[in-house]
Each structure stands twice: as structure tokens, then as C-alpha cells.
Enzyme design. Structure first.
Site, short mmCIF file in Angstrom:
data_model
loop_
_atom_site.label_atom_id
_atom_site.label_comp_id
_atom_site.label_asym_id
_atom_site.label_seq_id
_atom_site.Cartn_x
_atom_site.Cartn_y
_atom_site.Cartn_z
N SER A 92 -10.37 -35.73 -52.72
CA SER A 92 -10.79 -37.12 -52.48
C SER A 92 -12.29 -37.11 -52.29
CB SER A 92 -10.13 -37.63 -51.19
OG SER A 92 -10.76 -38.82 -50.75
N ILE A 132 -0.64 -43.27 -57.51
CA ILE A 132 -1.38 -42.51 -58.51
C ILE A 132 -0.44 -41.55 -59.26
CG2 ILE A 132 -3.17 -40.74 -58.81
CD1 ILE A 132 -4.56 -42.08 -56.28
N ASN A 158 -0.42 -33.71 -56.29
CA ASN A 158 -0.98 -35.00 -55.87
C ASN A 158 -0.46 -35.54 -54.54
OD1 ASN A 158 -1.88 -37.96 -56.47
ND2 ASN A 158 0.37 -38.10 -56.45
N TYR A 198 -7.69 -36.71 -42.21
CA TYR A 198 -7.63 -36.85 -43.67
C TYR A 198 -8.85 -36.20 -44.33
CZ TYR A 198 -7.13 -39.17 -48.24
OH TYR A 198 -7.00 -39.43 -49.58
N LYS A 250 -8.86 -32.95 -46.94
CA LYS A 250 -9.32 -33.05 -48.33
C LYS A 250 -10.49 -32.10 -48.60
CE LYS A 250 -6.31 -36.06 -49.82
NZ LYS A 250 -5.30 -35.68 -50.82
N THR A 276 -3.64 -48.67 -54.44
CA THR A 276 -2.23 -48.23 -54.48
C THR A 276 -1.54 -48.68 -53.19
OG1 THR A 276 -2.60 -46.17 -53.28
CG2 THR A 276 -2.89 -46.07 -55.67
N ILE A 334 -8.78 -46.15 -54.47
CA ILE A 334 -7.93 -46.52 -55.60
C ILE A 334 -6.86 -47.47 -55.06
CG2 ILE A 334 -6.39 -45.67 -57.42
CD1 ILE A 334 -9.30 -44.61 -57.70
#
Ligand code: NAP
Length: 254
Positions: A146, A22, A93, A161, A165, A196, A194
Site C-alpha cells: 500500500s 480489488i 491480496n 495497518y 504494509k 472498495t 481505491i
């Protein structure tokens, strides 16, 4: 229509985690909107800087920096400001994911996720805002949260995670209020899945399950986040701070 509303001409935008995924894609869109670009990553992103400078005719410079090291972060922000002449926009980011049940986490694994995703975002935001305040400049910070800040993903276990976030989302609101009087806006974006390097490396059956659960029937592309970042970075959003923009193909709607 005032065409200049979304222009980033004359501004310098710093992107962390800009070597791939991203960060790399959004950095190129910020350049396309006219900004000069600072790419910061734990990996050397000089190749990305060269590509962006060549393609968009802007200045671009890469700095190697581990966002969990507060001393390195302060040094990197100082060096970037000196090299580019100024700083205006931060796309904060850099982040990592970990899919592991909490009872199986090894020593240091919880801390690693919190360090990169929360403390790293905090350190970069503080160094960046410190520079702006010192220079008596306004600026815009866009933190990477997120949809996991608001929902608990399945089937993969990723409590560290999700927690990191959720904290980024509230850190964003807290900093927005704390720095409102300084003319520094702080917003976050909350993407869904997304496509990636981060998501590609996850087991295929989990990826299939995600796609089944997304009303759009697909993961998002990094470029589908660029407009939101440009909006929050630009003068189109001068009255917007402390907001979180969810970009998830309707995942959290159902
Ligand atoms: P990515 O492809 O893994 O890219 C992240 C970049 O950040 C990598 O170059 C990575 O380097 C770098 N990085 C990791 N730790 C760092 C550190 N300590 N200091 C500086 N740079 C560091 O991930 P992505 O999918 O583009 O995700 C970018 C951000 O979006 C993350 O915060 C992620 O949590 C968030 N996000 C992603 C999704 C998604 O579905 N992809 C959804 C919502 C939010 P290494 O490769 O060496 O680790």
C-alpha cells in the site's frame, strides 16, 4: 508489438481476498488475459468463480481459506494445484484495515492486523513458492502492499495497518532476492485510496479529506490496478523482481 507478451494463457493464477473488492476485480482481468483462476477467501467465493468461468471461458475454482492459518494455507495450495493441474501466479491480496489510535487498541487488535496483512501474505507466499520449488517451476508472486508502506495517512490513525504494509514491502524485496535463483519473481503493488468495500465503510468526512489530498481529485478504481498485476504476472516483466509499483493518483508525489 509481440501481442503475446502480456498473455496469461495456459497459466493458473491464485488470488487471495478474492470474494470482493480489488481481489475480485483483478481476478476477472487475469481471466480476461487468459489465466485459469483460483479464488481464495475467508468467505465462500464460489459465486465469483462461477461468474468468471462463465464470462471469460476459463477454469475457475474457489477455496475457503483463512490466510492466518498456516496449516489451512498449505492445504489450500495443495488442493488448488491438484484441482487446476498447476500454479504459476499468485496475487497475494487478502488484507484488512483498522483505523484506531494505538493507545485505544484492545488486546489482540494489533496482532490481528499484523496476522492478516503480514503473516498471511508470508504464509501464502511460502506455501506457493514451496510448491513451485518442489515442481521445479518458475512463477510470479505479486504481494499487496500500500502507499501506507511509505507514508503515514491522515486524518485517520492506522499505525497497525501502516506497519504491516511497510513490512510487506520489505518482505517482498527479501523474498525476491532469496528466491531469485529459483526463478520465482516477487514484486509488490502499493495502491493509494481505491474505492472498495474497505474504503466505503470509512467515515465520510475522512473520505472527503482523502479526495481533497489526492492530486487526481478522486479515489482509484480496482480495475486501475489490473494492468500492473498483469504486467508483473506476465512475461513482460521477466527481469523485474523486488520492485514496488505505486499506483496512487499522485498522492505520494506531493
Ligand atoms: P476488501 O474489499 O475488504 O476485500 C478484502 C477481502 O479479503 C475480503 O473478501 C475479506 O473478507 C478477505 N479477507 C480478510 N481477511 C482474510 C483472511 N484472514 N483470509 C482470507 N481472506 C481474508 O478490501 P480491498 O479494498 O479489496 O483490499 C484488498 C487489499 O488491498 C488489502 O490487502 C488492502 O490492504 C489493500 N489495499 C487496499 C486499498 C484500498 O484503498 N482499498 C489501498 C491499498 C491497499 P472479509 O470481508 O470477511 O474481511
Amino acid at each position: 508489438m509481440k501481442q503475446e507478451l502480456f498473455s496469461l494463457k495456459g497459466k493458473v493464477a491464485m488470488v487471495t481476498g478474492a470474494k470482493q473488492g480489488i481481489g475480485k476485480v483483478v481476478a476477472s482481468y487475469l481471466a480476461d488475459a487468459g489465466a485459469d483462476i483460483v479464488l481464495a477467501d475467508i468467505q465462500d467465493a464460489s459465486d465469483v468463480a462461477q461468474e468468471i468461468a462463465a464470462e471469460y471461458g476459463v477454469r475457475a475454482a474457489a477455496f475457503t481459506c483463512d490466510v492466518t492459518n498456516q496449516t489451512d494455507v498449505k492445504q489450500m495450495v495443495g488442493q488448488a494445484a491438484a484441482k487446476m493441474g498447476t500454479l504459476d501466479i499468485l496475487f497475494n491480496n487478502a488484507g484488512i484495515s483498522m483505523q484506531k489510535p494505538v493507545l485505544e487498541l484492545e488486546q489482540g487488535e494489533w496482532e490481528k492486523v499484523i496476522n492478516v496483512n503480514l503473516n498471511g501474505v508470508f504464509y501464502v507466499a511460502c506455501a506457493f513458492a514451496g510448491y513451485l520449488v518442489e515442481q521445479k517451476k518458475k512463477g510470479s508472486i505479486i504481494n499487496m502492499a500500500s502507499m501506507s508502506a511509505s507514508i503515514v495517512n491522515i486524518p485517520q490513525p492506522q499505525t497497525s495497518y501502516n506497519t504491516s504494509k511497510a513490512a510487506v514491502k520489505h518482505l517482498t524485496k527479501s523474498l525476491a532476492v532469496e528466491w531469485a535463483g529459483e526463478g520465482i519473481r516477487v514484486n509488490s503493488i502499493s495502491p493509494g485510496y481505491i474505492f472498495t468495500e474497505m474504503t466505503q465503510s470509512v467515515r465520510q468526512d475522512w473520505q472527503d479529506c482523502w479526495v481533497d489530498m489526492i492530486p487526481f481529485g478522486r479515489m482509484g478504481k480496482p480495475e486501475e490496478l489490473a494492468g500492473a498485476v498483469i504486467y508483473l504476472a506476465s512475461d513482460a516483466s521477466t527481469y523485474t523482481s523486488g520492485s514496488d509499483l505505486v499506483i496512487d493518483g499522485c498522492y505520494t508525489v506531493v
